[in-house]
Design a protein around this motif. Sequence first.
Motif, short mmCIF file in Angstrom:
data_model
loop_
_atom_site.label_atom_id
_atom_site.label_comp_id
_atom_site.label_asym_id
_atom_site.label_seq_id
_atom_site.Cartn_x
_atom_site.Cartn_y
_atom_site.Cartn_z
N TRP A 86 0.82 -1.20 0.00
CA TRP A 86 0.00 0.00 0.00
C TRP A 86 0.86 1.26 0.00
N PRO A 87 0.66 2.16 -0.96
CA PRO A 87 1.34 3.45 -0.89
C PRO A 87 0.84 4.26 0.31
N GLN A 88 1.61 5.26 0.68
CA GLN A 88 1.22 6.15 1.79
C GLN A 88 -0.11 6.83 1.46
N PRO A 89 -1.07 6.82 2.40
CA PRO A 89 -2.39 7.40 2.11
C PRO A 89 -2.44 8.90 2.37
N GLU A 90 -3.59 9.47 2.06
CA GLU A 90 -3.89 10.85 2.39
C GLU A 90 -4.91 10.88 3.53
N ARG A 91 -4.92 12.00 4.27
CA ARG A 91 -5.97 12.23 5.27
C ARG A 91 -7.15 12.86 4.55
N SER A 173 15.36 0.36 8.78
CA SER A 173 16.15 0.43 7.55
C SER A 173 16.63 1.85 7.26
N LEU A 174 16.10 2.83 7.98
CA LEU A 174 16.49 4.21 7.77
C LEU A 174 17.58 4.66 8.73
N GLY A 175 17.94 3.81 9.69
CA GLY A 175 18.95 4.17 10.68
C GLY A 175 18.47 3.83 12.08
N ALA A 176 19.26 4.25 13.07
CA ALA A 176 18.97 3.93 14.47
C ALA A 176 17.93 4.90 15.02
N TRP A 177 16.90 4.36 15.63
CA TRP A 177 15.82 5.14 16.23
C TRP A 177 15.82 4.95 17.74
N ARG A 178 15.22 5.89 18.43
CA ARG A 178 14.82 5.69 19.83
C ARG A 178 13.31 5.85 19.85
N LEU A 190 3.74 8.95 22.19
CA LEU A 190 4.86 8.36 21.45
C LEU A 190 6.04 9.32 21.49
N GLU A 191 7.16 8.85 22.05
CA GLU A 191 8.38 9.64 22.06
C GLU A 191 9.39 8.99 21.14
N PHE A 192 9.97 9.77 20.24
CA PHE A 192 10.89 9.18 19.27
C PHE A 192 11.99 10.16 18.90
N THR A 193 13.15 9.59 18.62
CA THR A 193 14.27 10.35 18.07
C THR A 193 14.63 9.71 16.74
N PRO A 194 14.30 10.37 15.62
CA PRO A 194 14.57 9.75 14.33
C PRO A 194 16.03 9.88 13.95
N PRO A 195 16.52 9.02 13.07
CA PRO A 195 17.89 9.16 12.57
C PRO A 195 17.98 10.33 11.60
N PRO A 196 19.19 10.79 11.29
CA PRO A 196 19.33 11.91 10.35
C PRO A 196 18.67 11.66 9.01
N ALA A 197 18.61 10.40 8.59
CA ALA A 197 18.01 10.09 7.28
C ALA A 197 16.50 10.30 7.27
N PHE A 198 15.91 10.55 8.43
CA PHE A 198 14.46 10.74 8.50
C PHE A 198 14.16 12.05 9.23
N ALA A 199 14.81 13.12 8.80
CA ALA A 199 14.65 14.42 9.44
C ALA A 199 13.29 15.02 9.09
N GLY A 200 12.85 15.95 9.91
CA GLY A 200 11.60 16.64 9.66
C GLY A 200 11.25 17.56 10.81
N VAL A 250 4.97 9.70 9.29
CA VAL A 250 5.21 10.46 8.07
C VAL A 250 5.87 11.78 8.43
N SER A 251 6.97 12.08 7.75
CA SER A 251 7.70 13.33 7.94
C SER A 251 7.33 14.32 6.84
N ASP A 252 7.37 15.61 7.19
CA ASP A 252 7.08 16.63 6.19
C ASP A 252 8.23 16.85 5.22
N ARG A 253 9.37 16.22 5.47
CA ARG A 253 10.54 16.42 4.60
C ARG A 253 10.94 15.18 3.82
N GLN A 254 10.29 14.04 4.07
CA GLN A 254 10.73 12.79 3.45
C GLN A 254 9.65 12.25 2.53
#
Length: 625
Positions: A86-91, A173-178, A190-200, A250-254
């Motif tokens: 499934w591709p990413q959906p819209e709201r 697959s995008l890098g190390a997450w917390r 939900l608390e998260f620290t994304p890797p640099p490859a998933f910035a936003g 979903v990130s606003d930059r990726q």
Amino acid sequence: MRKFLLLAGLLLASAASFAAPVLTEHVEAELVRGGPVEPGKAFTAALRLKAIPHWHTYWRNPGDSGQPTAIEWKLPPGWTAGPIQWPQPERLPIGPLLNFGYEGEVLLLTEITVPAGAAVPAAVSVFATWLVCNESRCVPEEAELRLDLAGGDTPWAKAIAGTRASLPVKAESLGAWRLAARGEAQKVVLEFTPPPAFAGERFTFFPFDEGKIHNPGAQSLTRKGEAFVLELPRSTQPVGAFTRVYGLLVSDRQPRAAEIDVPVVAGAPAGAATGFAAALVFAFIGGLILNLMPCVLPVLSIKILGFAGGGREPRAMRAHGTLYALGVVSSFLAFAGLMVALKALGSEIGWGFQLQSPWFVGGLALLFLALALNLSGLFEFGALVPARLAGAQLRHPGADAFFTGVLAVAVASPCTAPFMGAALGYALTEGTGPAMAVFAALGIGMAVPYLMLSWNPAWLRWVPKPGRWMVRFKQALAVPLYATVIWLGWVFALQTGLLAGTAEAKQADGWEPWSEARVEALVAQGKPVFVDFTAAWCVTCQVNKQLVLQRPDAELLFRERGVALLRADWTKRDPAITRALAALGRNGVPVYVAYRPGRAPELLPEILTQDILLTVYRPVPRKVP
């Protein structure tokens, strides 16, 4: 004239290889593919749906209303079709509701595997059903679609490749997450620290499961240093317990969304995941306890017995202990490096993964048998090797000490000590550096007792002086090793099919096989559930089973409380179980999870007791007549 007929024939053949789209009142539907179709390979087919303006079709989770598109494949014998990608959906807000779907055109991809030797070209077809809606009306539609597979690339190859390049991917697959999630009264945080490859700067969550979050509610996002805190409002009419944050971030930059699966912990602090310092402490303690586990105790006892025999100077003893410790720590680091590398290549593995190979199990059984026979006095290792090698061992006792440490780690792999589960689960989700540090702490913890004893030989004064008791003690140590050989032989027979059935997942004594769908169904019915993640090669699992889970008092407790018992058997490699363990923050077995109505799932200790079960599932008090 001949050229004209030839050209007409080519045009007709080309047209015949592509079935015309089906036009309904609201949707243009078509079955298309990308590259060529070859025997023994897979190709990508796609259901193309193009809704007219202001109308839409639905994602896998349609949201507050709607219905996901369904595809029923009709394939030649031996061909197989994977799930919809499934591709990413819209709201899609509709009044007070919020749905998830696609406006305009969407390609729903499916991988089709062609068996070797299959006749190509061939044809495939589908029966597709979908719901198409606008703001005021919904219409169910369907179509029989056919796809002829003659020829090479098609006009849709580029569009399918573009869709594939934008499909959501696993977060790791995008890098190390917390990642951590905690449940509160009206929301899940939900608390998260994304890797640099998933910035936003802005993040949105799309849930895979229906009825968990209040879809039209605001998803509040705040920044906390490098971390983000996303508050997800709970559904006002929940479907089942909210036990995991499972869906797309979903990130606003990726261009690609990250697929996450995070267990929800009740009442956990914002940093619910095990911190780095805590993971190091847990790993060190787990390594200490590992020496007392039935896998390692015989090997450690043999080494201590060697000290008790005397004949070594203090300096030699210290060198021996230091090299043993280096062998232990180096082995854990090598093991960590291998696991990190395999995970980076896409393998879903965990602690003890090598024991899922029957050949490793068979080799370990032979090694244990050789040790047992040696302890029984049936042979000496020096008699089985050339004199030159035996002499080299005497000239280089340090090598013997180092490889004894390697052996200790090898035989420790069937065991999981307390504190190890949380530490290893943290290590293998935080990247290479933390993983190596945690595994090193585990090795240091395991090596410390023997290292301290080698540097403090005065502590041996409590051990009796050398004598015949040492021979009898060595022979006694062979007994648990023989038992281990029998057990490993049983595991080998199960894995290779020499014994019928599976190692753990037999529908007997009230237990049934685990699946995520089964857990969700039972939880949705309001039933308490107990899940046993186990494996036949896991010593700790078998000990817990014999001493606790199969005892009459535990069986009575489960029966009185109406607890549904599910067993997840990891004896053989099972990616679904590996993913479920990772979602729980664990990377090996045993893992025990208790589900109770109205409460978040609870992880229980690796070493079970009857008191733990009584605390979790309190029996109903009996009325006194």
